[in-house]
Design an enzyme around this catalytic site. Sequence first.
Site, PDB file in Angstrom:
ATOM      1  N   PHE A 169      -2.327   8.463 -14.431  1.00 56.01           N
ATOM      2  CA  PHE A 169      -0.953   8.014 -14.219  1.00 56.01           C
ATOM      3  C   PHE A 169      -0.868   6.625 -13.593  1.00 56.01           C
ATOM      4  CE2 PHE A 169      -2.157  10.718 -10.561  1.00 56.01           C
ATOM      5  CZ  PHE A 169      -1.965   9.832  -9.509  1.00 56.01           C
ATOM      6  N   HIS A 188       7.354   7.227  -0.385  1.00 58.81           N
ATOM      7  CA  HIS A 188       5.911   7.266  -0.111  1.00 58.81           C
ATOM      8  C   HIS A 188       5.732   7.420   1.391  1.00 58.81           C
ATOM      9  CE1 HIS A 188       1.679   6.057   0.108  1.00 58.81           C
ATOM     10  NE2 HIS A 188       2.050   5.377   1.178  1.00 58.81           N
ATOM     11  N   ARG A 201       5.502  13.243   6.260  1.00 55.47           N
ATOM     12  CA  ARG A 201       5.054  13.979   5.070  1.00 55.47           C
ATOM     13  C   ARG A 201       5.877  15.259   4.898  1.00 55.47           C
ATOM     14  NH1 ARG A 201       1.721  11.609   1.346  1.00 55.47           N
ATOM     15  NH2 ARG A 201       1.092  13.709   0.774  1.00 55.47           N
ATOM     16  N   GLU A 222      -2.117   0.679   5.328  1.00 57.47           N
ATOM     17  CA  GLU A 222      -0.901   0.433   4.555  1.00 57.47           C
ATOM     18  C   GLU A 222       0.104  -0.411   5.340  1.00 57.47           C
ATOM     19  OE1 GLU A 222      -1.345   4.500   1.868  1.00 57.47           O
ATOM     20  OE2 GLU A 222       0.314   4.377   3.291  1.00 57.47           O
ATOM     21  N   THR A 263       4.672  16.225  -3.507  1.00 57.40           N
ATOM     22  CA  THR A 263       4.652  15.128  -4.489  1.00 57.40           C
ATOM     23  C   THR A 263       5.524  15.461  -5.696  1.00 57.40           C
ATOM     24  OG1 THR A 263       2.364  14.722  -3.806  1.00 57.40           O
ATOM     25  CG2 THR A 263       3.099  13.653  -5.834  1.00 57.40           C
ATOM     26  N   ASN A 266       9.368   9.751  -7.490  1.00 56.04           N
ATOM     27  CA  ASN A 266       9.651  10.749  -6.452  1.00 56.04           C
ATOM     28  C   ASN A 266      10.182  10.126  -5.152  1.00 56.04           C
ATOM     29  OD1 ASN A 266       7.300   9.634  -5.627  1.00 56.04           O
ATOM     30  ND2 ASN A 266       6.076  11.512  -5.720  1.00 56.04           N
ATOM     31  N   TYR A 306      -2.021   0.664  -4.507  1.00 58.15           N
ATOM     32  CA  TYR A 306      -2.416   1.985  -5.021  1.00 58.15           C
ATOM     33  C   TYR A 306      -3.841   1.977  -5.605  1.00 58.15           C
ATOM     34  CZ  TYR A 306       2.169   4.250  -4.409  1.00 58.15           C
ATOM     35  OH  TYR A 306       3.308   4.840  -3.889  1.00 58.15           O
ATOM     36  N   ARG A 339      12.348  14.639  -1.267  1.00 61.50           N
ATOM     37  CA  ARG A 339      12.015  14.738  -2.691  1.00 61.50           C
ATOM     38  C   ARG A 339      12.792  15.861  -3.379  1.00 61.50           C
ATOM     39  NH1 ARG A 339       5.610  13.283  -1.942  1.00 61.50           N
ATOM     40  NH2 ARG A 339       5.749  11.078  -2.490  1.00 61.50           N
TER      41      ARG A 339
END
Length: 140
Positions: A59, A117, A87, A128, A93, A114, A51, A104
């Site tokens: 956060f 990812h 997505r 990733e 989010t 949540n 991240y 979610r």
Amino acid sequence: MAVERTFSMIKPDATRRNLTGAIIKTLEEAGLTVVASKRVWMSRREAEGFYAVHKERPFFGELVDSMSSGPTVVQVLQGENAIAKNREVMGATNPTEAAEGTIRKQFALSIGENSVHGSDAPETAAQEISYWFSETEIVG
Ligand code: ADP
């Protein structure tokens, strides 16, 4: 539409509540195929590296704490338009803004915890995927 690969995670808040199967079922019903999967307990260092793009955000500490608090299922999903489709099925989010039927909306506890990812673009998907998997671990 092109067949794509994307990177997905089932986060610790969800594995802790035994939601791995329910989340994978939702992904599969959306037409996505799991072509690589493993369960990892990421270290703080791995979470910080993954991240890193968020390291200046307020956060960030909370995110690293949460991602290193228990097991995560890291996976590669494959399918037509996989990045956008994942997505879409994940939802917004913030679960209070997520559409009905999304992962979610059904399962997330908060904007931080949540449940899932998913990569947001082809470049981040490639980056990733390679953070967690070698090419030989992906069986399409
Ligand atoms: P997404 O995961 O939907 O792509 P972002 O890339 O903006 O969202 O954020 C990455 C992750 O950081 C989120 O999934 C969530 O776990 C956490 N996060 C984002 N915004 C906040 C916030 N305001 N407070 C706490 N955690 C957050």
